[in-house]
Design an enzyme around this catalytic site. Structure first.
Site, PDB file in Angstrom:
ATOM      1  N   ASP A  12      48.109  49.810  43.334  1.00 42.40           N
ATOM      2  CA  ASP A  12      48.839  50.632  44.298  1.00 42.40           C
ATOM      3  C   ASP A  12      47.944  51.040  45.469  1.00 42.40           C
ATOM      4  OD1 ASP A  12      51.076  51.827  45.258  1.00 42.40           O
ATOM      5  OD2 ASP A  12      51.181  53.403  43.757  1.00 42.40           O
ATOM      6  N   HIS A  29      47.405  44.104  51.754  1.00 39.50           N
ATOM      7  CA  HIS A  29      47.743  43.193  50.658  1.00 39.50           C
ATOM      8  C   HIS A  29      46.715  42.063  50.546  1.00 39.50           C
ATOM      9  CE1 HIS A  29      51.396  45.306  49.935  1.00 39.50           C
ATOM     10  NE2 HIS A  29      51.956  44.961  51.091  1.00 39.50           N
ATOM     11  N   LEU A 123      38.490  35.033  30.203  1.00 39.29           N
ATOM     12  CA  LEU A 123      39.438  36.134  30.371  1.00 39.29           C
ATOM     13  C   LEU A 123      40.876  35.622  30.350  1.00 39.29           C
ATOM     14  CD1 LEU A 123      39.836  39.200  31.180  1.00 39.29           C
ATOM     15  CD2 LEU A 123      39.991  38.356  33.541  1.00 39.29           C
TER      16      LEU A 123
END
Length: 235
Positions: A12, A29, A123
């Site tokens: 956020d 972004h 990962l």
């Protein structure tokens, strides 16, 4: 330090971060996407095995059309970048969410990314795109109902484990820790089923400024929690 096995993050503050710098929201972004790449690498170095990020929600379609279009363009580029990052870091990537609303070329790139990385052992990185927790649960219920109707499944046999097998996150352990940036303190329709026993951590740092140091702070806060009762540990 006890390392959470699975960390979920609500990314956020990209737009607010950009506005504070006198830049358009889309700039935030772009910078946020770079932060995702950095945190993937740092999380794995720290010993986190699963990382799930909330990239685009089902509600994000309600944003201004130019911002949505820019986000879709960024997503297209990110699929290419993520493929290179995954190869470099032995990362297994999985996309969760309802994919049918996305353009064909984006879905194709998603499939290529998942197929190319499915055997990687580093990962496990989940990207939530056009994802909503309620939508995920509804889709799971429809699939279960269809199997019951066809006689493939007995309604009485639908346990929590069986239900979990119909979710987008099947086979993935529930998050131990949820991080939300930019001082918002809600879960915003993210992983509603999976967050039932997850520790929540909120920071006022906007996502583009989130760093390894901030991730360490979140894990340290997690370590001060008593996982049995969700309280602070006694000194």
């Amino acid at each position: 330090m006890d390392m959470p096995k699975h960390v979920a993050i609500i990314l956020d503050g990209n737009g607010r971060w950009a506005r504070a710098k006198g830049m358009p929201r889309n700039y935030g972004h772009v910078q946020g996407a770079k932060t995702v790449e950095t945190i993937c690498e740092e999380a794995y170095r720290m010993g986190i095995q699963y990382l799930t990020v909330y990239a685009f929600s089902t509600e994000n379609w309600n944003r201004p059309q130019d911002e949505v279009s820019a986000l879709m363009g960024l997503l297209r580029n990110y699929m290419k970048t993520c493929l290179k990052t995954a190869a470099k870091n032995n990362m297994c990537v999985r996309i969760i969410g309802e994919k049918e609303r996305l353009d064909d070329d984006i879905r194709t790139r998603m499939e290529e990314l998942e197929q190319a990385t499915k055997d990687n052992t580093g990962l496990h990185f989940q990207i939530a795109i056009n994802y909503g927790g309620r939508d995920e649960i509804c889709r799971a219920v429809r699939r279960i109902a269809q199997q019951v109707k066809e006689g493939q499944l007995e309604a009485a046999d639908v346990t929590e484990d069986v239900f979990g097998g119909f979710l987008d996150t099947r086979g993935i352990p529930d998050p131990d820790l949820l991080i939300r940036t930019c001082n918002e303190q809600r879960i915003s329709n993210f992983l509603l089923w999976q967050l039932a026993y997850t520790e929540l951590y909120f920071t006022d740092v906007a996502w583009p400024d989130f760093s390894k140091e901030e991730l360490v702070k979140a894990v340290e806060a997690y370590n001060h929690r008593d996982r049995r009762y969700g309280l602070l540990k006694e000194e």
